[in-house]
Design a protein around this motif. Structure first.
Motif, mmCIF file in Angstrom:
data_model
loop_
_atom_site.group_PDB
_atom_site.id
_atom_site.type_symbol
_atom_site.label_atom_id
_atom_site.label_comp_id
_atom_site.label_asym_id
_atom_site.label_seq_id
_atom_site.Cartn_x
_atom_site.Cartn_y
_atom_site.Cartn_z
ATOM 1 N N ARG A 239 -10.785 -12.364 12.570
ATOM 2 C CA ARG A 239 -9.525 -11.620 12.499
ATOM 3 C C ARG A 239 -9.694 -10.320 11.730
ATOM 4 N N ARG A 240 -10.661 -10.250 10.859
ATOM 5 C CA ARG A 240 -11.110 -9.088 10.100
ATOM 6 C C ARG A 240 -10.230 -8.751 8.904
ATOM 7 N N THR A 241 -9.002 -8.318 9.137
ATOM 8 C CA THR A 241 -8.211 -7.805 8.017
ATOM 9 C C THR A 241 -7.946 -8.852 6.928
ATOM 10 N N PRO A 242 -7.606 -10.110 7.251
ATOM 11 C CA PRO A 242 -7.444 -11.086 6.159
ATOM 12 C C PRO A 242 -8.745 -11.340 5.412
ATOM 13 N N TRP A 243 -9.856 -11.356 6.125
ATOM 14 C CA TRP A 243 -11.155 -11.597 5.502
ATOM 15 C C TRP A 243 -11.507 -10.486 4.518
ATOM 16 N N HIS A 244 -11.289 -9.249 4.928
ATOM 17 C CA HIS A 244 -11.574 -8.130 4.038
ATOM 18 C C HIS A 244 -10.628 -8.131 2.839
ATOM 19 N N ILE A 343 -1.881 -3.189 -19.888
ATOM 20 C CA ILE A 343 -0.808 -2.790 -18.966
ATOM 21 C C ILE A 343 -1.385 -2.215 -17.683
ATOM 22 N N ILE A 344 -2.334 -1.292 -17.809
ATOM 23 C CA ILE A 344 -2.854 -0.577 -16.638
ATOM 24 C C ILE A 344 -3.629 -1.517 -15.722
ATOM 25 N N VAL A 345 -4.532 -2.304 -16.295
ATOM 26 C CA VAL A 345 -5.362 -3.185 -15.475
ATOM 27 C C VAL A 345 -4.510 -4.272 -14.820
ATOM 28 N N SER A 346 -3.547 -4.815 -15.561
ATOM 29 C CA SER A 346 -2.682 -5.841 -14.976
ATOM 30 C C SER A 346 -1.840 -5.276 -13.845
ATOM 31 N N PHE A 347 -1.374 -4.049 -13.996
ATOM 32 C CA PHE A 347 -0.650 -3.389 -12.907
ATOM 33 C C PHE A 347 -1.535 -3.292 -11.667
ATOM 34 N N ALA A 348 -2.775 -2.873 -11.874
ATOM 35 C CA ALA A 348 -3.685 -2.708 -10.747
ATOM 36 C C ALA A 348 -3.977 -4.036 -10.054
ATOM 37 N N VAL A 349 -4.212 -5.079 -10.833
ATOM 38 C CA VAL A 349 -4.530 -6.384 -10.267
ATOM 39 C C VAL A 349 -3.343 -6.957 -9.503
ATOM 40 N N GLN A 350 -2.152 -6.892 -10.107
ATOM 41 C CA GLN A 350 -0.973 -7.460 -9.451
ATOM 42 C C GLN A 350 -0.563 -6.640 -8.230
ATOM 43 N N GLY A 351 -0.638 -5.328 -8.332
ATOM 44 C CA GLY A 351 -0.318 -4.490 -7.184
ATOM 45 C C GLY A 351 -1.247 -4.772 -6.014
ATOM 46 N N GLY A 352 -2.548 -4.891 -6.296
ATOM 47 C CA GLY A 352 -3.493 -5.228 -5.234
ATOM 48 C C GLY A 352 -3.263 -6.613 -4.678
ATOM 49 N N LYS A 353 -2.928 -7.576 -5.543
ATOM 50 C CA LYS A 353 -2.689 -8.948 -5.091
ATOM 51 C C LYS A 353 -1.486 -9.020 -4.159
ATOM 52 N N ILE A 354 -0.416 -8.303 -4.489
ATOM 53 C CA ILE A 354 0.771 -8.305 -3.630
ATOM 54 C C ILE A 354 0.403 -7.818 -2.230
ATOM 55 N N ALA A 355 -0.384 -6.746 -2.174
ATOM 56 C CA ALA A 355 -0.793 -6.217 -0.876
ATOM 57 C C ALA A 355 -1.707 -7.194 -0.136
ATOM 58 N N VAL A 356 -2.619 -7.825 -0.855
ATOM 59 C CA VAL A 356 -3.524 -8.801 -0.226
ATOM 60 C C VAL A 356 -2.735 -9.987 0.312
ATOM 61 N N ASP A 357 -1.803 -10.517 -0.483
ATOM 62 C CA ASP A 357 -0.981 -11.632 -0.018
ATOM 63 C C ASP A 357 -0.268 -11.276 1.283
ATOM 64 N N THR A 358 0.272 -10.067 1.320
ATOM 65 C CA THR A 358 1.016 -9.641 2.500
ATOM 66 C C THR A 358 0.110 -9.522 3.718
ATOM 67 N N ILE A 359 -1.092 -8.985 3.527
ATOM 68 C CA ILE A 359 -2.030 -8.846 4.647
ATOM 69 C C ILE A 359 -2.417 -10.219 5.187
ATOM 70 N N VAL A 360 -2.735 -11.156 4.289
ATOM 71 C CA VAL A 360 -3.148 -12.492 4.732
ATOM 72 C C VAL A 360 -2.005 -13.191 5.459
ATOM 73 N N GLN A 361 -0.798 -13.097 4.916
ATOM 74 C CA GLN A 361 0.352 -13.721 5.566
ATOM 75 C C GLN A 361 0.676 -13.049 6.895
ATOM 76 N N ARG A 362 0.657 -11.734 6.915
ATOM 77 C CA ARG A 362 1.045 -10.968 8.103
ATOM 78 C C ARG A 362 0.071 -11.143 9.250
ATOM 79 N N ASP A 363 -1.212 -11.180 8.929
ATOM 80 C CA ASP A 363 -2.239 -11.143 9.972
ATOM 81 C C ASP A 363 -2.856 -12.505 10.265
ATOM 82 N N THR A 364 -2.307 -13.566 9.692
ATOM 83 C CA THR A 364 -2.806 -14.927 9.950
ATOM 84 C C THR A 364 -1.727 -15.722 10.659
#
Length: 436
Positions: A239-244, A343-364
């Motif tokens: 499927r590619r996008t969830p894997w990446h 603050i900065i690193v946690s923002f980056a991690v959570q922001g990326g996680k939200i996007a990853v969750d959405t990609i996995v849910q959307r494309d699976t």
């Protein structure tokens, strides 16, 4: 849209409301249950005095999650997820009662350890079921907002639960050496029971899967689990996008884990007296509080940019922000640098996680989604556990090293470059039957 506006829109969905209450009560219980664990594993000067010993503590906590996940996770695609939430929290209630009994009976330490690890393992199963069921109660165009709101509310609930558990231990009179632990466990058990009651308000089929297995043959299912998990891995890769997305999440979690271990050590050696466990725990609690600010900001800002920035581009931006946070941390071993970076690193991690969750849910597709999030949990835990091992090998006892902090910043940039070069278009995957 703002976080408040997103929550207002999502709250109109009865299914989302019911799932939210179940998750908040469940994760509130998690916070209560874990009140004593962090102190025992990471801040007791007699048991956690070096990066290596902290790494052992992480391995003990996370290894069971990784081992249990492959065997129970595919059941998310087979069993009604509402039943998983109902029964899982009841199991945790029973386990909490069992731990209380063992504590009062002065049972061997290994029995308490095993029961606590089993309870934490069930928690990961429940979170995966709730995540896999979210697309069943939220429209596809609202998934990004839901992935920002619900996990953030869950994290807040866990923090509040931990605070309630901690306050209860001070309020309740201490009649024995075990009173504090028993009080926190009673609070956790009550929260687990309340979460089970909340799950009964969700209809049996509301969270999916679309085609559950009605009759249970345990032997046949266990024989098929390995094949199904491998099939899930094949599907995500094709499927590619969830894997990446899973790949970048794992890399980000590994880097965050290194900073997390460094923060524990820095709280003990830089922000407090290493021999004062209470002061060290208090200092680390402050670090976690600043990190919570970063998580909250990510939950607010990510949905606001959802219509203007693609999920993939937002991941790249968050990786860049993570690199900036590491550079700040590399400036000096001081409180301001550590708290600002939190603050900065946690923002980056959570922001990326939200996007990853959405990609996995959307494309699976739904029939594979449970296995996808089982693999997600495995990658998450393996990355975090690996970070503890790597931290134990490279971090000094103080937790701070300028070359290491700068090196992590460089890795953030390299991960962003690699992810930017991966295909960002989903690829159809022809169905392939799996033997039952």
């Amino acid at each position: 849209m703002s976080l408040r506006a997103d929550l207002r829109v999502l709250w109109r969905s009865p299914g989302f409301r019911r799932l939210t209450w179940t998750r908040l009560l469940s994760q509130g219980g998690d916070g209560m249950f874990q009140v004593g664990i962090a102190t025992a594993f990471f801040f007791d000067p007699t048991t956690a005095t070096s990066p290596e010993q902290i790494a052992v503590g992480f391995a003990v906590l996370l290894a069971p999650f990784t081992l249990v996940g492959p065997f129970v996770g595919p059941l998310i695609d087979r069993w009604q997820r509402q039943r998983i939430l109902l029964v899982g929290n009841l199991v945790r209630l029973v386990l909490a009662a069992g731990i209380i009994t063992l504590v009062l009976a002065d049972a061997p330490v290994w029995s308490l350890y095993a029961t606590a690890l089993l309870t934490l393992s069930v928690n990961r199963f429940l979170l995966a079921a709730m995540t896999a069921g979210l697309p069943q109660v939220v429209p596809a165009h609202q998934l990004l907002a839901a992935n920002a709101v619900l996990p953030t509310l869950g994290t807040i609930a866990a923090s509040v639960g931990g605070a309630i558990g901690g306050i209860a231990t001070f309020v309740v009179p201490s009649v024995s050496d075990n009173s504090l632990a028993v009080t926190a466990l009673i609070c956790a058990g009550l929260a687990f029971g309340a979460s089970s009651i909340a799950a009964t308000r969700i209809s049996r089929k509301e969270l999916g899967p679309t085609h559950p297995l009605e009759k249970l043959d345990v032997g046949a299912q266990l024989r098929a689990l390995t094949a199904e998990l491998l099939e899930g891995e094949r599907y995500l890769r094709a499927r590619r996008t969830p894997w990446h997305a899973l790949g970048v999440m794992s890399a980000q979690r590994l880097l965050y884990g290194l900073v997390f271990v460094a923060s524990i050590l820095a709280s003990r050696s830089i922000l407090a007296d290493p021999d004062d466990a209470e002061a060290a725990l208090g200092a680390f609690s402050i670090v976690l509080g600043f990190a919570a600010v970063g998580f909250g900001l990510a939950a607010v800002i990510t949905p606001m940019l959802g219509d203007r920035v693609s999920r993939e581009r937002w991941i790249l931006i968050c990786l860049g922000i993570g690199a900036v946070g590491q550079i700040v941390l590399a400036t000096a071993p001081t409180a301001w640098a550590l708290l600002t970076a939190a603050i900065i690193v946690s923002f980056a991690v959570q922001g990326g996680k939200i996007a990853v969750d959405t990609i996995v849910q959307r494309d699976t597709e739904d029939h594979v989604r449970g296995r996808a999030f089982t693999l997600y949990d495995m990658a998450y835990n393996v990355a975090f556990m690996s970070s503890a091992v790597v931290g134990g090998l490279i971090l000094p006892d103080s937790g701070w090293s300028r070359p290491i902090m700068l090196g992590i910043a460089v890795v953030y940039v390299l991960v962003a470059i690699v992810f930017a070069r991966t295909p960002h278009e989903v690829r159809p995957v022809p169905p392939r039957p799996v033997a039952n």
